[in-house]
Design an enzyme around this catalytic site. Structure first.
Site, PDB file in Angstrom:
ATOM      1  CD  GLN A 136      -2.699  -1.265   2.558  1.00 51.85           C
ATOM      2  OE1 GLN A 136      -2.861  -2.344   3.103  1.00 51.85           O
ATOM      3  NE2 GLN A 136      -3.237  -0.152   3.036  1.00 51.85           N
ATOM      4  NE  ARG A 160     -13.237  -0.347   4.341  1.00 50.08           N
ATOM      5  CZ  ARG A 160     -13.867  -0.787   3.263  1.00 50.08           C
ATOM      6  NH1 ARG A 160     -14.032  -2.075   3.076  1.00 50.08           N
ATOM      7  NH2 ARG A 160     -14.331   0.053   2.375  1.00 50.08           N
ATOM      8  CB  CYS A 161      -9.932   1.822  11.371  1.00 52.21           C
ATOM      9  SG  CYS A 161      -8.840   1.358  12.714  1.00 52.21           S
ATOM     10  CD  GLU A 177      -8.961   3.639   6.856  1.00 50.18           C
ATOM     11  OE1 GLU A 177      -8.876   4.758   7.384  1.00 50.18           O
ATOM     12  OE2 GLU A 177      -7.978   2.939   6.584  1.00 50.18           O
TER      13      GLU A 177
END
Lengths: 291, 165, 782
Positions: C216, C366-367, C736
């Protein structure tokens, strides 16, 4: 995840397949739909040296009624049972069970014979077919023999099949006017093995009493279980709420679950009670002509 | 110790000498070079590897290539015909039915098989039909919408020749 | 004809074209001539001494080329690597393993299947050591010290605190009502459907390393490789990191895993390309985990329901190495957003990190850095307090929200919230779901003994890291970048320092540029992920692409527009100040027919540029955000509980999100759908646990339960729009939000259904047997 090496055979006839099993004995494994065996091979928990693929043998896929029995060929896929008109119209217990085995894609490959022969206590067919009063036909070098399903599951992952025998057919008493059934599965999510599941098959007499009854339990013991004492509670009696409750409690005591990620044993035992009661009510409703 | 297999994939015949243990998904990806079929788990749970085998949607990671000998396979690469996207592909694009795209080929193949059988599915039937395919991005809502969209477009129009079981 | 839609349009995604045809380019699709394959031998023990590694049987397999161990890597100084948190992590162990499934040795072979055979044939002898899986036990003085390599002989990694300890203690003492609860947020795993992997290719002639890898953050990886392997002659201008199409990231593809490093080493040693692709079980069992926070939470309030004080004490289990991916100054991430949407007078938070015999991580799921932990804790506690005060949870929240006029709002834990209208979002959600009617239905059902619950979560997020004064990773400031080149025919290429993993950057970034320049989206090619071509950026995670990189895109586009104005003035023989911009063209004030389109201007930039002005039309922007952004929302969930089985069925779920101005509503909705599903997952299904010996439970998709289409409800979504005052586009980021907000809404709904029975809290995941157990304890049965 890569399986180990093996030698592959795809016999065209049953006798050929039996001969291969005779030749290789314990080193050989029968491959049907492969959806229990191949995952184990990928994890290298199973490493057979020889694989005998039955899929090219004609005549092992069928669902038909004859001579008082529903006969299902061992290579019949879960999905075929799920969508069969014969099953849908006359065998709600099997229709219910077929619908909740793994997921739709697995049901397109997995076979009823393969599932039974794998003898995983978490397999749905074991409990459902015990409830249905089924037998299996095993074909070996000495021809075919019939084994009542009650005598089939010897232990976890072990059956009454000899190494050179192949499960070829499942037989179930043909459904009658007042028969009903249901299979209820509690699962953590769709596609999972059961936390607990209960199959019920019954035949009501003209007076509404339980003439025949079968109760099968899934994933709450070392093998698929038949709740014989619970059946006894119902046999000859009208399935009223009190009798159903007593049968359900009895079934719970007959189960023998273990603690695992699906929950503690006492939870699972209680789920046998809850599901047995619900399945009995559903089956009785169906036997009386309800949905 | 290779076994010879002959498999019809997306209409063309592929012959090769393979190890019996070669999984169908690896045959498709590495031998034939069709990398649209993906691998997402080891345990037959995720459905990223879904292909049609003689018209049925199956998980190609749980099958040996030798089992597919003589049979017909369709992968995501076989959905579009003559450069024309299949309505399912159109539906996924129009309804935002994909994000990272990794589960998408398997999801579309499952949808294809579902719509062959159930041309006018309800939301419940679609959800049930795709319950063997995991998606981590979309939350399924738009996948359901995409399949519904495709079903609406496809009804009354014949399926592409040769893909019906 | 191509049209410039710009912001606010549901432009269909450009990237779909390849994905729907099966033509994506994921890491495992890459095949190079002569490529070798790596497979990894892993530890069956959670803590053990390695007494022998015997490779003979593996090496005897034709096609197995090498078995690589920690001792081999140690010769090159590569047995250890630095983590992003100033800790270090074993690449391959020299003599001790610290968690089950840890990498022990790597097998290099000519084929994937042979590498797997080789890995199965490597024999390793272990001497088991005492195992510590509970971080609370790990912090006791008598616990065995797990990290013998460190100078500090303790399992305590760090202590971090923020807020006023004494004032908060006083406020809690003085509060009319206090509530306290232990909240455990379990270990979970992002489990993107694509696992991790790489292909490393060392060109010994050029001395150049190309590393295709599921990352990423490709630029940061390039710098890390240069820093770690510089002594081996790898210099940053000779390192190219390419992040191909990524099959989902969610935070799991930020860290560097040992497999990547071994693949690079193997390629350098053999001169051949080396591929390493982990399988799912390796992915779940050994890659970075998320969460594992043990929180003791306290709130204080006045009798009238006004919240006054918050105190959270947390033990953070980091596993064997602190390999979280937080900004350097924030070892507990942005957990201090935990005062949430409420106006507290005083607050105090402390976190202690601990080592255990579990895999490393502490990354996001996902945060944005530990924001879900914060949001879950405050939203659970808010509900507990509301119930304790016998107030309706909605009314309680509306009373305590930070007022819209209070923004920019300075929180007691040091953040300055940019903008918000929390009342607006909650009221909209209540209206959509029919809150009042649901409460009536619930009351009526209760009289019949039926269990129905309504749960609210009004979260505030903190994303878009981050301003350079506070935010860096390994010293690299957390700006991001865009470079736009407008070609003579008016088409453009735009490159960014981020990397989409499904978020649709090829579409949304094009919309931003189209918005600013009037060049149609179809005429803009967006590229990311290749460090040889894209400008330097810190990557995509923590919802930072829109707040930081899209802002860079807007700023770069505005630079181009400024130059275009000069060229237009030259072409129109007008002064710059007489020109007006209307999307896609400059025209002379008062005579709109005297105009030059951006395409005409682009052509002139290369064919007829004014004297004294450089030719060409391109710009680069490195955007250093002045503040973070604070997306928010209110979610309402309705559940029905099966008293017999303990199953929780989500009947409805309404999500109202506010992420500021929206670039692409279709994509925002898709992000919310996905985020909600990844909020549902840990609330009801997903968890990784360990037995006392450190054996993982839930290490495959058989037991690590990703929700299917059947568990996932039909999400109902809506938005309010409160622009960010400091972002060039007024946008905030949304990827998110829903994962952050959803778990508490679900948990609150479940507890709401049972509060009247005396149930106060159940730790997530709320499984059927946990519900059954508390119902039993409270005398409820079927």
């Amino acid at each position: 995840m890569i399986p180990g090496s093996f030698e592959y055979f795809s016999p065209q006839t049953l006798p050929e397949a039996v001969t291969l099993l005779q030749r290789y004995g314990e080193d050989a494994k029968v491959l049907a739909g492969g959806h229990s065996l191949i995952p184990l091979m990928k994890l290298r928990l199973a490493a057979p040296r020889y694989l005998v693929d039955l899929s090219r043998i004609d005549g092992l896929t069928y669902i038909r009624e004859s001579e008082g029995f529903l006969r299902v060929g061992a290579l019949t896929r879960h999905g075929d049972i799920e969508t069969s008109d014969v099953i849908r119209s006359g065998y709600p217990l099997l229709a219910d069970a077929a619908r909740v085995i793994a997921d739709p894609l697995v049901r397109n490959m997995g076979t009823v014979g393969g599932s039974l022969a794998h003898a995983d206590p978490a397999g749905d067919w074991g409990a459902a077919l015990l409830a249905a009063g089924a037998h299996v036909v095993a074909t070996g070098p000495r021809g075919g023999r019939t084994i009542p399903l009650d005598e089939f599951f010897v232990g976890t992952f072990t059956t009454a099949l000899q190494p050179d025998e192949i499960l070829t057919e499942i037989g179930i008493p043909q459904s009658q006017k007042n028969s009903g059934g249901a299979y209820l599965k509690l699962e953590r999510k769709v596609g999972d093995f059961a936390i607990a599941a209960v199959g019920v098959g019954l035949l009501l007499s003209s007076t509404g009493a339980c003439e025949q009854v079968g109760i099968g339990l899934c994933n709450v013991g070392p093998t698929s279980l038949r709740a014989g004492q619970a059946e006894q509670v119902l046999r000859g009696k009208k399935p009223d709420d009190a009798t159903i409750a007593r049968a359900a409690e009895t079934a719970a005591t007959e189960s023998d679950p273990a603690d695992d990620l699906r929950g503690p044993a006492d939870y699972k035992r209680d789920m046998v009670r809850v599901l047995t009661a619900r399945a009995l009510r559903l089956a009785v409703g169906r036997a009386k002509g309800g949905a | 110790m290779g076994n010879r297999v002959k498999i019809t994939i997306n209409g063309s015949v592929h012959e090769a000498e393979v190890e019996p243990r070669l999984l169908l998904v690896h045959f498709l990806r590495e031998v034939v070079g069709l990398t649209g079929t993906h691998i997402g788990c080891d345990t037959t749970n995720c459905g990223a590897c879904t292909v049609l085998l003689d018209g049925r949607a199956v998980k190609s990671c749980t099958m040996f290539a030798v089992q597919a000998d003589g049979r017909t396979v369709m992968t995501v690469e076989g959905l579009a015909q003559n450069g024309q996207l299949h309505p399912i592909q159109e539906g996924f694009h129009q309804k935002h039915g994909l994000q990272c795209g990794f589960c998408t080929p398997g999801m579309m193949i499952t949808a294809f098989a579902l719509l062959q059988r159930v041309p006018n599915p309800t939301e419940e039937q679609i959800r049930w039909g795709i319950s063997g395919n995991l998606c981590r991005c979309t939350g399924y809502v738009n996948i359901v919408a995409a399949i519904k969209d495709a079903a609406d477009k496809m009804r009354g129009t014949p399926a592409p020749a040769g893909e019906r079981s | 004809m191509a049209v410039a839609h710009g912001m606010g349009h549901s432009v269909k995604r450009k990237e779909d074209a390849r994905f729907i045809r099966g033509k994506g380019n994921y890491i495992d699709d890459l095949k190079l001539p002569g490529m070798l394959y790596l497979d990894i031998v892993r530890s069956p023990y959670a803590h053990a001494k390695i007494t022998a590694i015997r490779a003979e049987k593996a090496l005897a397999i034709p096609g197995v080329l090498a078995v690589i161990t920690g001792r081999d890597l140690d010769k090159y100084g590569l047995a250890w690597m630095p983590t992003l948190m100033s800790d270090r992590q074993m690449v391959l162990p020299i003599d001790t393993v610290l968690y089950q499934a840890q990498e022990v040795a790597a097998v290099l072979a000519t084929q994937r299947y042979i590498a797997a055979d080789g890995a199965a044939a490597v024999e390793v002898d272990y001497e088991p050591l005492p195992v510590v899986v509970d971080p609370k036990k790990a912090l006791r003085p008598d616990a065995p010290v797990l990290r013998e390599d460190r100078e500090q002989k303790t399992n305590h990694i760090w202590h971090w605190e923020v807020g006023d300890r004494d004032a908060t203690a006083r406020a809690l003492e003085q509060a009319d009502v206090t509530v306290e609860e232990d909240l455990y947020i379990p270990r979970i795993h992002v489990a993107s459907i694509e696992t991790c992997g790489c292909v490393a290719q060392w060109d010994s002639v050029d001395g150049k390393l190309t590393l295709w890898m599921t990352t990423q953050a490709p630029h940061a990886i390039r710098t890390v490789v240069a820093l770690v392997a510089g002594h081996l002659g790898l210099a940053e201008h000779k390192i190219r990191v390419v992040s191909p199409d990524i099959g989902g990231g969610f935070g799991g593809k930020v860290p560097v895993y040992p497999g990547y490093v071994v693949a690079v080493a193997a390629s350098v040693l053999t001169g051949k390309p080396v591929k390493w692709i982990e399988d799912r079980m390796e992915n779940i069992q050994a890659d970075s985990f998320a969460r594992d926070y043990h929180i003791t939470a306290e709130l204080g309030a006045k009798r009238d329901g006004t919240l006054t004080a918050l105190r959270f004490k947390t033990i953070a289990d980091h596993g064997a190495f602190d390999a979280a991916a937080n900004p350097s100054k924030f070892p507990a991430g942005l957990f201090s957003i935990c005062t949430g949407s409420y106006d507290f007078q005083s607050a105090f938070v402390e976190v202690d990190g601990a080592y255990t015999n579990k895999p490393p991580g502490g990354i996001a799921y996902r945060c944005s850095f530990r924001v879900t932990e914060a949001s879950y804790a405050i939203e659970r506690m808010a509900d507990i307090m509301a119930h304790e005060l016998k107030m309706d949870p909605a009314e309680f929240r509306l009373k305590n929200f930070i007022r819209p006029e209070a923004f920019p709002y300075k929180s007691p834990l040091g953040w300055t919230y940019d903008s918000g209208n929390y009342q607006g979002a909650l009221k909209k959600a209540m209206e959509m779901i029919g809150y009042t009617a649901l409460r009536r239905e619930q009351a009526e059902k209760r009289t019949r003994g039926e269990l129905m619950g309504i749960g609210i979560s009004s979260f505030t997020e903190i994303v878009g890291a981050g301003p350079s004064h506070s935010f860096d990773i390994l010293g690299l400031k957390m700006f991001d970048s865009a470079e736009i080149r407008v070609h003579p025919t008016g088409k453009a290429v735009a490159r960014f320092g981020t990397k989409s993993q499904g978020q649709g950057h090829e579409t949304t970034y094009a919309q931003v540029i189209a918005h600013e320049l009037g060049i149609p989206e179809d005429d803009i090619a967006v590229e990311e992920g290749d460090t040889d071509t894209a400008p330097y950026g810190l990557g995509t995670y923590a919802s930072r692409s829109t707040p930081v990189a899209a802002a860079a895109g807007a700023v770069a586009a505005r630079k181009i527009r400024d130059k275009a104005r000069k060229i237009a003035a030259h072409l129109l023989e007008a002064s710059e100040s007489d020109l007006e911009w209307e999307r896609g063209k400059f025209f002379v004030k008062g005579s709109p027919q005297r105009a030059k389109t951006i395409q005409e201007i682009a052509f002139a930039a290369y064919t007829n540029h004014p004297q004294g002005l450089e030719a060409g039309l391109e710009a680069v922007a490195y955007y250093d955000p002045p503040n973070l952004t604070f997306p928010f929302g209110s979610y309402i969930c309705v559940v029905d509980i099966d008293k017999g089985t303990g199953e929780v069925k989500i009947r409805r779920f309404v999500a109202v999100d506010d992420c500021g101005n929206i670039i692409n509503p279709m994509i925002v909705e898709g992000q919310v759908h996905g985020g909600l599903t990844m909020g549902l997952a840990p609330a009801l299904y997903e968890e990784i646990t360990y037995d006392d010996d450190g054996n993982i439970r839930g290490g495959s998709f058989m037991d690590y339960l990703l929700p299917t289409s059947m568990e996932t409800p039909r999400w109902e979504t809506a938005n309010t729009v409160t622009p960010s005052p400091h972002h060039p586009l007024g946008a905030k980021g949304v990827g998110e939000s829903a994962t952050v907000g959803a778990p508490a809404a679900i948990a609150n709904a479940v507890i709401d259904a049972m509060w009247h029975l005396g149930v106060r809290h159940i730790d997530i995941p709320i499984t059927p047997w946990k519900v059954w157990k508390v119902l039993r304890q409270n005398g409820v049965t079927e």
